[in-house]
Design a protein around this motif. Structure first.
Motif, PDB file in Angstrom:
ATOM      1  N   ASP A 182      66.392 -94.886   9.956  1.00 19.56           N
ATOM      2  CA  ASP A 182      67.478 -94.575   9.628  1.00 19.56           C
ATOM      3  C   ASP A 182      67.956 -95.438   8.242  1.00 19.56           C
ATOM      4  OD1 ASP A 182      68.101 -92.480  11.082  1.00 19.56           O
ATOM      5  OD2 ASP A 182      69.640 -93.708  12.516  1.00 19.56           O
ATOM      6  N   TYR A 215      65.650 -96.160   6.190  1.00 17.37           N
ATOM      7  CA  TYR A 215      65.035 -95.708   5.082  1.00 17.37           C
ATOM      8  C   TYR A 215      65.045 -94.203   5.034  1.00 17.37           C
ATOM      9  CZ  TYR A 215      63.492-100.459   5.275  1.00 17.37           C
ATOM     10  OH  TYR A 215      63.536-101.821   5.164  1.00 17.37           O
ATOM     11  N   PRO A 216      66.207 -93.304   4.904  1.00 11.69           N
ATOM     12  CA  PRO A 216      66.281 -92.017   5.130  1.00 11.69           C
ATOM     13  C   PRO A 216      65.410 -91.346   4.104  1.00 11.69           C
ATOM     14  CG  PRO A 216      68.424 -92.912   4.083  1.00 11.69           C
ATOM     15  CD  PRO A 216      67.607 -93.930   4.307  1.00 11.69           C
ATOM     16  N   GLU A 217      65.067 -91.741   2.917  1.00  8.18           N
ATOM     17  CA  GLU A 217      64.188 -91.085   2.119  1.00  8.18           C
ATOM     18  C   GLU A 217      62.597 -91.058   2.520  1.00  8.18           C
ATOM     19  OE1 GLU A 217      64.411 -95.301   0.514  1.00  8.18           O
ATOM     20  OE2 GLU A 217      65.830 -93.809   1.155  1.00  8.18           O
ATOM     21  N   HIS A 218      62.232 -91.880   3.282  1.00  8.58           N
ATOM     22  CA  HIS A 218      60.850 -92.045   3.777  1.00  8.58           C
ATOM     23  C   HIS A 218      60.639 -91.687   5.364  1.00  8.58           C
ATOM     24  CE1 HIS A 218      59.847 -93.588   0.040  1.00  8.58           C
ATOM     25  NE2 HIS A 218      60.720 -94.541   0.029  1.00  8.58           N
ATOM     26  N   LYS A 219      61.865 -90.900   5.958  1.00  6.20           N
ATOM     27  CA  LYS A 219      61.829 -90.835   7.499  1.00  6.20           C
ATOM     28  C   LYS A 219      60.563 -90.243   7.959  1.00  6.20           C
ATOM     29  CE  LYS A 219      66.586 -90.832   8.899  1.00  6.20           C
ATOM     30  NZ  LYS A 219      67.446 -89.944   9.697  1.00  6.20           N
TER      31      LYS A 219
END
Length: 183
Positions: free
Chosen positions: A96, A98-102
């Motif tokens: 959560d 790093y939302p762009e790398h989930k």
């Protein structure tokens, strides 16, 4: 889930089914209450669950009969219920951030877990066969128990809630009944 057995013992097909089913039974019974506990904090269930699972694995490796193997298999499931739920919640907390790398983070974690499940038994079986040692499961489990708890202690806690929140969550989890869905 691992099942080290250093000494062959005669076990019927039903017994093998029981050995495999015991951890799942413990998880079915404990996943909900331990999930509520994990909402209170991640580290304690992760550490204690891993230790309980390790103790169950040692008991499994030391078992000399089906009857002596079933209680440790329940411990494996109980520890796994706590540790796996805590690890998954911890992972969700981290991704959560790093939302762009989930997807990449979760994919990397799953690849590592899958590699461990594939390579671990294969390497362990090969080492045991070549060394001829029945002590290998005890050595591996001992090393894991020795190093996992101290490493987990280095992790920061990602979720702290008050004891009141935990008590309410656990009470609601244990007392709630599913509502029937209208047809």
């Amino acid at each position: 889930m691992h099942m080290p057995m250093p000494m062959p013992m005669p076990i019927c097909t039903g017994g093998v089914g029981l050995i495999v089913a015991m951890p799942a039974l413990a998880r079915v019974l404990l996943n909900l209450p331990l999930g509520a506990l994990v909402d209170y904090g991640r580290k304690a269930p992760l550490i204690l669950g891993s230790l309980i699972e390790g103790i169950g694995s040692l008991g499994t490796a030391a078992a000399t009969s089906l009857a002596s193997m079933l209680p440790p298999r329940l411990l494996v499931g109980a520890g796994s219920a706590a540790a796996t739920t805590a690890a998954q919640a911890y992972t969700m907390d981290v991704v959560d951030e790093y939302p762009e790398h989930k997807g990449l983070l979760l994919g990397t974690m799953q690849a590592a877990l899958t590699l461990a499940f594939a390579a671990g038994p294969a390497a362990g079986g090969l080492i045991a066969q070549r060394s001829g040692s029945a002590a290998l499961p005890f050595v591996v489990i001992g090393v894991i128990l020795t190093f996992s708890a101290p490493l987990y202690l280095l992790l920061p806690e990602t979720n702290r809630r008050s004891p009141l929140t935990f008590t309410l969550t656990l009470t609601l989890t244990l007392t709630s009944r599913p509502h029937p869905h209208p047809h």
